[in-house]
Design an enzyme around this catalytic site. Structure first.
Site, PDB file in Angstrom:
ATOM      1  N   ASP A  82     -33.825   0.057   3.021  1.00 15.60           N
ATOM      2  CA  ASP A  82     -32.516   0.039   2.363  1.00 15.60           C
ATOM      3  C   ASP A  82     -32.709  -0.263   0.866  1.00 15.60           C
ATOM      4  O   ASP A  82     -33.368  -1.250   0.513  1.00 15.60           O
ATOM      5  CB  ASP A  82     -31.667  -1.056   3.032  1.00 15.60           C
ATOM      6  CG  ASP A  82     -30.207  -1.002   2.627  1.00 15.60           C
ATOM      7  OD1 ASP A  82     -29.722   0.092   2.273  1.00 15.60           O
ATOM      8  OD2 ASP A  82     -29.542  -2.058   2.682  1.00 15.60           O
ATOM      9  N   GLY A 211     -21.745  -0.453   1.723  1.00 18.81           N
ATOM     10  CA  GLY A 211     -20.666  -1.428   1.589  1.00 18.81           C
ATOM     11  C   GLY A 211     -19.558  -1.166   2.589  1.00 18.81           C
ATOM     12  O   GLY A 211     -18.379  -1.215   2.257  1.00 18.81           O
TER      13      GLY A 211
HETATM   14  P1  13P Z   1     -21.882  -4.486   3.464  1.00 18.32           P
HETATM   15  O1  13P Z   1     -22.164  -5.572   2.467  1.00 18.32           O
HETATM   16  O2  13P Z   1     -20.493  -3.970   3.347  1.00 18.32           O
HETATM   17  O3  13P Z   1     -22.210  -4.885   4.862  1.00 18.32           O
HETATM   18  O4  13P Z   1     -22.840  -3.242   3.087  1.00 18.32           O
HETATM   19  C1  13P Z   1     -24.203  -3.236   3.430  1.00 18.32           C
HETATM   20  C2  13P Z   1     -24.944  -2.115   2.769  1.00 18.32           C
HETATM   21  O5  13P Z   1     -24.403  -1.214   2.160  1.00 18.32           O
HETATM   22  C3  13P Z   1     -26.423  -2.138   2.911  1.00 18.32           C
HETATM   23  O6  13P Z   1     -27.019  -1.101   2.190  1.00 18.32           O
HETATM   24  O1  G3H Z   2     -27.286  -3.607   0.391  1.00 21.80           O
HETATM   25  C1  G3H Z   2     -27.595  -4.782   0.532  1.00 21.80           C
HETATM   26  C2  G3H Z   2     -27.853  -5.331   1.871  1.00 21.80           C
HETATM   27  O2  G3H Z   2     -26.726  -6.032   2.336  1.00 21.80           O
HETATM   28  C3  G3H Z   2     -29.098  -6.193   1.875  1.00 21.80           C
HETATM   29  O3  G3H Z   2     -28.932  -7.304   1.093  1.00 21.80           O
HETATM   30  O4  G3H Z   2     -30.816  -7.586  -0.546  1.00 21.80           O
HETATM   31  O5  G3H Z   2     -29.542  -9.570   0.380  1.00 21.80           O
HETATM   32  O6  G3H Z   2     -31.149  -8.295   1.820  1.00 21.80           O
HETATM   33  P1  G3H Z   2     -30.184  -8.248   0.649  1.00 21.80           P
HETATM   34 ZN    ZN Z   3     -26.130  -0.612   0.342  1.00 18.74          ZN
END
Ligand code: 13P
Ligand code: G3H
Ligand code: ZN
Length: 307
Positions: A82, A211
């Site tokens: 991610d 998000g």
């Molecule tokens: P949320 O903060 O809405 O759960 O989104 C997570 C996200 O986009 C991780 O890439």
């Molecule tokens: O997009 C962000 C995810 O919620 C992951 O967040 O960088 O705190 O692990 P993090």
């Molecule tokens: Zn994200």
């Protein structure tokens, strides 16, 4: 069964449903995600951020997912990076065993984003790994924002068409007004669905909503009941998620909902029994509560019973 992200998302793209991509930072979150996919009979994407990888160690991330994927052999699961920030970070993940990566160069100028994405795609595809990229900036869009300001922040559908053609990226995350975390909208929730439909028409590939946490009332209330503070929190309503899926979203990123659901249980147990210090007494109910949130989501997104 651990698979390339395309195996999961191409089917979702053709059949117009969404698949949850759930972040995890430890074994408990991962266990809850797999248990939910098993209960809902749903394909699933598990994802780790660079921060999560630093916290767990990349070998642990891959090792845990491989064990779980074997344990639940009938569930198609992709392990996704991610918000990878560099080519190196994506390469490391691919070499460690990730089956899908995101290169997030969306804060760079368009040409640079395109070049970085292309470099990752060329390497990833040579290893059978799928790639996600992002266009636009993730932030809430207020009612009083001008058209020009909106255009500067949200995805440009024409650029999306060029970007996908030139990079051959597998999935695209178009900024349409969501943001990460628990505080997504100042006023009423608002997303640019028209822009989303335009991007889908121009690209015809699986699209990703970042998000996307909803912060359902029962999740917020459970956290508040423990004395927690979520003042001003607002998520993406379930109806918006379904509208976004109709508009072409196929990967639905979720982290915040899981964190809040989990921590509400931990806080409740700590409050109820100040003498308790057996970790399992906290984490087992917290996993159960997180699992329920994920199962519900799989039904709302339409991935339940798609195995
Ligand atoms: P949320 O903060 O809405 O759960 O989104 C997570 C996200 O986009 C991780 O890439
Ligand atoms: O997009 C962000 C995810 O919620 C992951 O967040 O960088 O705190 O692990 P993090
Ligand atoms: Zn994200």
């Amino acid at each position: 069964m651990l698979v390339n992200g395309n195996e999961i998302l191409q089917k979702a793209h053709k059949e117009f449903y969404g698949v949850g991509a759930f972040n995890f930072v430890n074994f408990e979150m991962l266990q809850a995600i797999f248990a939910a996919a098993n209960e809902a009979n749903s394909p699933v994407i598990v994802q780790a951020s660079e921060g999560a990888i630093k916290y767990m160690g990349i070998d642990m991330v891959v090792g845990m997912v491989q064990v779980m994927a074997k344990r639940y052999g009938h569930i198609p699961v992709a392990l996704h990076l991610d918000h990878g920030t560099t080519f190196e970070s994506c390469k490391k993940a691919i070499e460690a065993g990730f089956t899908s990566v995101m290169i997030d160069a969306s804060h760079h100028p368009f040409e640079e984003n395109l070049a970085m994405t292309k470099e990752v795609v060329d390497f990833a595809h040579s290893k059978g790994v799928s790639v996600e990229a992002e266009l636009g900036r993730l932030m809430g869009v207020e009612d009083n924002i001008s058209v020009d300001e909106k255009d500067a922040v949200l995805v440009n559908p024409k650029e999306a068409e060029i970007f996908v053609k030139e990079t051959q990226v597998d999935f695209l995350a178009p900024a349409i007004g969501t943001s990460h975390g628990a505080f997504k909208f100042k006023g009423e929730p608002k997303l640019d669905f028209e822009r989303l439909q335009e991007v889908k028409k121009m690209t015809n590939i699986p699209l990703v909503l970042h998000g996307a946490s909803a912060i359902p009332d029962y999740v917020r209330n459970a956290f508040l009941a423990t004395g927690g503070d979520l003042k001003g929190s607002k998520g993406v309503p379930f109806e918006f998620l379904q509208e976004a899926i109709k508009g072409g979203i196929n990967k639905v990123n979720t982290d915040t909902d899981l964190r809040i659901a989990f921590m509400a249980e931990v806080r409740r147990i700590a409050n109820d029994d100040p003498t308790q210090f057996d970790l399992r007494k906290f984490f087992a109910p917290a996993m159960e509560s997180m699992k329920k949130v994920i199962v519900e989501r799989m039904h709302i997104l339409g991935s339940a019973n798609k195995i």
